[in-house]
Design a protein around this motif. Structure first.
Motif, mmCIF file in Angstrom:
data_model
loop_
_atom_site.group_PDB
_atom_site.id
_atom_site.type_symbol
_atom_site.label_atom_id
_atom_site.label_comp_id
_atom_site.label_asym_id
_atom_site.label_seq_id
_atom_site.Cartn_x
_atom_site.Cartn_y
_atom_site.Cartn_z
ATOM 1 N N PRO A 30 0.819 -1.219 0.000
ATOM 2 C CA PRO A 30 0.000 0.000 0.000
ATOM 3 C C PRO A 30 0.846 1.260 0.000
ATOM 4 C CG PRO A 30 -0.802 -1.572 1.626
ATOM 5 C CD PRO A 30 0.506 -2.103 1.131
ATOM 6 N N GLY A 31 0.333 2.300 -0.645
ATOM 7 C CA GLY A 31 1.070 3.552 -0.758
ATOM 8 C C GLY A 31 1.229 4.306 0.537
ATOM 9 N N THR A 32 0.538 3.889 1.602
ATOM 10 C CA THR A 32 0.712 4.551 2.892
ATOM 11 C C THR A 32 2.056 4.205 3.529
ATOM 12 O OG1 THR A 32 -0.569 2.717 3.824
ATOM 13 C CG2 THR A 32 -1.715 4.794 3.465
ATOM 14 N N LEU A 33 2.705 3.166 3.029
ATOM 15 C CA LEU A 33 4.007 2.801 3.565
ATOM 16 C C LEU A 33 5.077 3.740 3.010
ATOM 17 C CD1 LEU A 33 3.821 -1.099 3.230
ATOM 18 C CD2 LEU A 33 3.150 0.334 5.161
ATOM 19 N N ASN A 34 6.249 3.691 3.620
ATOM 20 C CA ASN A 34 7.383 4.448 3.097
ATOM 21 C C ASN A 34 8.534 3.489 2.821
ATOM 22 O OD1 ASN A 34 8.643 3.885 5.589
ATOM 23 N ND2 ASN A 34 7.947 5.800 6.485
ATOM 24 N N ASP A 35 9.682 4.054 2.438
ATOM 25 C CA ASP A 35 10.813 3.212 2.043
ATOM 26 C C ASP A 35 11.233 2.253 3.144
ATOM 27 O OD1 ASP A 35 10.540 5.531 0.470
ATOM 28 O OD2 ASP A 35 12.549 5.284 -0.328
ATOM 29 N N ILE A 36 11.148 2.685 4.404
ATOM 30 C CA ILE A 36 11.600 1.853 5.522
ATOM 31 C C ILE A 36 10.606 0.734 5.786
ATOM 32 C CG2 ILE A 36 12.222 1.866 7.956
ATOM 33 C CD1 ILE A 36 13.009 4.800 7.632
ATOM 34 N N ASN A 37 9.300 1.047 5.781
ATOM 35 C CA ASN A 37 8.286 0.001 5.989
ATOM 36 C C ASN A 37 8.374 -1.086 4.935
ATOM 37 O OD1 ASN A 37 6.143 2.742 6.680
ATOM 38 N ND2 ASN A 37 7.115 1.450 8.205
ATOM 39 N N VAL A 38 8.530 -0.674 3.679
ATOM 40 C CA VAL A 38 8.610 -1.643 2.582
ATOM 41 C C VAL A 38 9.868 -2.486 2.714
ATOM 42 C CG1 VAL A 38 8.813 -1.891 0.081
ATOM 43 C CG2 VAL A 38 7.230 -0.236 1.038
ATOM 44 N N LEU A 39 10.930 -1.885 3.202
ATOM 45 C CA LEU A 39 12.176 -2.624 3.391
ATOM 46 C C LEU A 39 11.981 -3.787 4.359
ATOM 47 C CD1 LEU A 39 15.180 -2.451 2.489
ATOM 48 C CD2 LEU A 39 15.625 -1.231 4.618
ATOM 49 N N ASP A 40 11.099 -3.614 5.352
ATOM 50 C CA ASP A 40 10.819 -4.698 6.290
ATOM 51 C C ASP A 40 10.093 -5.858 5.618
ATOM 52 O OD1 ASP A 40 11.954 -3.228 8.328
ATOM 53 O OD2 ASP A 40 10.052 -2.323 8.948
ATOM 54 N N LEU A 41 9.393 -5.586 4.510
ATOM 55 C CA LEU A 41 8.628 -6.618 3.814
ATOM 56 C C LEU A 41 9.410 -7.286 2.693
ATOM 57 C CD1 LEU A 41 5.259 -4.664 3.376
ATOM 58 C CD2 LEU A 41 5.774 -6.365 5.129
ATOM 59 N N SER A 42 10.408 -6.587 2.150
ATOM 60 C CA SER A 42 11.075 -7.084 0.943
ATOM 61 C C SER A 42 12.068 -8.185 1.270
ATOM 62 C CB SER A 42 11.777 -5.936 0.217
ATOM 63 O OG SER A 42 12.967 -5.578 0.876
ATOM 64 N N LEU A 43 12.554 -8.814 0.201
ATOM 65 C CA LEU A 43 13.461 -9.950 0.337
ATOM 66 C C LEU A 43 14.894 -9.590 -0.030
ATOM 67 C CD1 LEU A 43 11.160 -12.545 -1.466
ATOM 68 C CD2 LEU A 43 11.219 -11.996 0.961
ATOM 69 N N VAL A 44 15.195 -8.288 -0.083
ATOM 70 C CA VAL A 44 16.496 -7.858 -0.580
ATOM 71 C C VAL A 44 17.635 -8.330 0.321
ATOM 72 C CG1 VAL A 44 16.407 -5.614 0.598
ATOM 73 C CG2 VAL A 44 17.793 -5.888 -1.470
ATOM 74 N N PHE A 45 17.360 -8.514 1.616
ATOM 75 C CA PHE A 45 18.419 -8.923 2.538
ATOM 76 C C PHE A 45 18.357 -10.409 2.894
ATOM 77 C CE2 PHE A 45 18.295 -4.322 3.959
ATOM 78 C CZ PHE A 45 19.425 -3.997 3.232
ATOM 79 N N ASP A 46 17.574 -11.190 2.162
ATOM 80 C CA ASP A 46 17.480 -12.616 2.452
ATOM 81 C C ASP A 46 18.829 -13.317 2.336
ATOM 82 O OD1 ASP A 46 14.826 -12.323 2.945
ATOM 83 O OD2 ASP A 46 14.186 -13.952 1.632
ATOM 84 N N ASP A 47 19.624 -12.929 1.335
ATOM 85 C CA ASP A 47 20.936 -13.559 1.160
ATOM 86 C C ASP A 47 21.827 -13.325 2.370
ATOM 87 O OD1 ASP A 47 20.162 -14.460 -1.273
ATOM 88 O OD2 ASP A 47 21.227 -12.942 -2.439
ATOM 89 N N ILE A 48 21.737 -12.129 2.954
ATOM 90 C CA ILE A 48 22.541 -11.827 4.136
ATOM 91 C C ILE A 48 22.072 -12.663 5.320
ATOM 92 C CG2 ILE A 48 23.156 -10.018 5.778
ATOM 93 C CD1 ILE A 48 22.966 -8.002 3.539
#
Length: 322
Positions: free
Chosen positions: A207-225
């Protein structure tokens, strides 16, 4: 007294004879014959890709996806050709027009065009996802690290940022969840892009109510780490050693070791030079967003094809094929 309810007569579907065979011939002569009416530079401009790539997509879809296989109807007439259906999908993606905008030239009705568009994008992900919509391999990471070092940021593997896409047909009940600021509902896209416009990580749909930090908590970009599969690198800054590759970001992101932000108020020539270089290289992801919207206007215009069944969970793993 018994009142009989009158049944509403069901509207008959109006049949329009579109002469699809004739227009299939026109399409072939315009772009795909040995001596086409329009040269290859106009083909690339209008289809947003070169002809061999488009034909590869058409061939694969006509083999693997049922909708794009040309068959005969009950009267023995050929249905729409794969070229007509794929061209309709590409035109909607490229120009962001209404679904019936291609009817006059390609002879596809609105519902047929929307079905072609849906099956087209799903087919692309299914057929080409493992090759293109994927995380970097070891060879890719090595190339990204080498380019980052050449540009003055050793051990940098990309730039991360987010953008909003306005959702025209958002349900009224969901509007508060998807709206912020301007009051218009938007859908969130987070992406990591490299210098050559390769978007190798994306999460679309929150949802657009989120910001860059909230979305970062949902994304998989740091799964490799988290899984211990991140590329092994070593570099030092002011005598302190680090072992993780990093991304260039803007000021909203948290001050983690995997994020390198610009200096807000640089003092001295070194700080000024660093801030200038960091902002210039970080533009990779913003340039990728700009090119994406320029080549595929459907992303630039209002999102009109998304319905209530398409929520962000459907798109979360789009760029995370194994």
């Amino acid at each position: 007294m018994v009142i009989k309810k009158s049944k509403k007569k069901r509207k008959k579907r109006v049949h329009i004879e579109r002469n699809r065979e004739e227009d299939d011939v026109h399409l072939w002569e315009d772009y795909f014959s040995e001596t086409p009416t329009y040269p290859k530079n106009l083909f690339r401009r209008r289809f947003r890709m070169n002809k061999p790539l488009f034909m590869r997509i058409v061939d694969q879809l006509s083999i693997e996806v049922e909708l794009f296989r040309q068959k005969k109807d009950a009267l023995g007439r050929l249905n729409l050709s794969p070229l007509q259906m794929c061209t309709a999908a590409i035109r909607i993606l490229a120009y962001g027009n209404a679904a019936d905008a291609v009817d006059e030239y390609l002879r596809l009705g609105e519902t047929t065009t929307m079905s072609c568009l849906e099956h087209f994008v799903e087919g692309i992900i299914y057929l080409f996802g493992d090759e293109y919509l994927r995380r970097p391999t070891l060879a890719d990471l090595q190339r990204l690290l080498e380019v980052g070092e050449f540009r003055g940021f050793p051990e940098m593997i990309g730039s991360i940022d987010c953008m909003h896409w306005e959702w025209k047909n958002c349900l009224t009940a969901w509007k508060g969840q998807y709206s912020r600021g301007s009051g218009k509902p938007t859908i969130f896209l987070e992406a990591v892009a490299s210098f050559d416009l390769w978007i190798w990580h994306a999460i679309f749909g929150p949802p657009g109510t989120l910001n860059d930090i909230n979305v970062l908590d949902l994304s998989l970009v740091f799964d490799d780490i988290i899984q211990g599969q991140a590329p092994q690198v070593t570099y030092s800054v002011k005598g302190r050693e680090y072992h993780l590759a990093y991304y260039l970001t803007d000021g909203i992101y948290l001050k983690w070791t995997t994020f390198i932000q610009s200096i807000q108020e640089p003092q001295g020539p070194k700080a000024v030079l660093f801030a200038k270089q960091q902002k210039a290289v970080r533009k990779d992801v913003e340039r990728a967003f700009g090119v994406l919207q320029a080549r595929f206007a459907i992303v630039k215009n209002l999102a009109i094809f998304l319905g209530q069944s398409q929520n962000w969970e459907d798109y979360e793993s789009m760029y995370h094929t194994p």
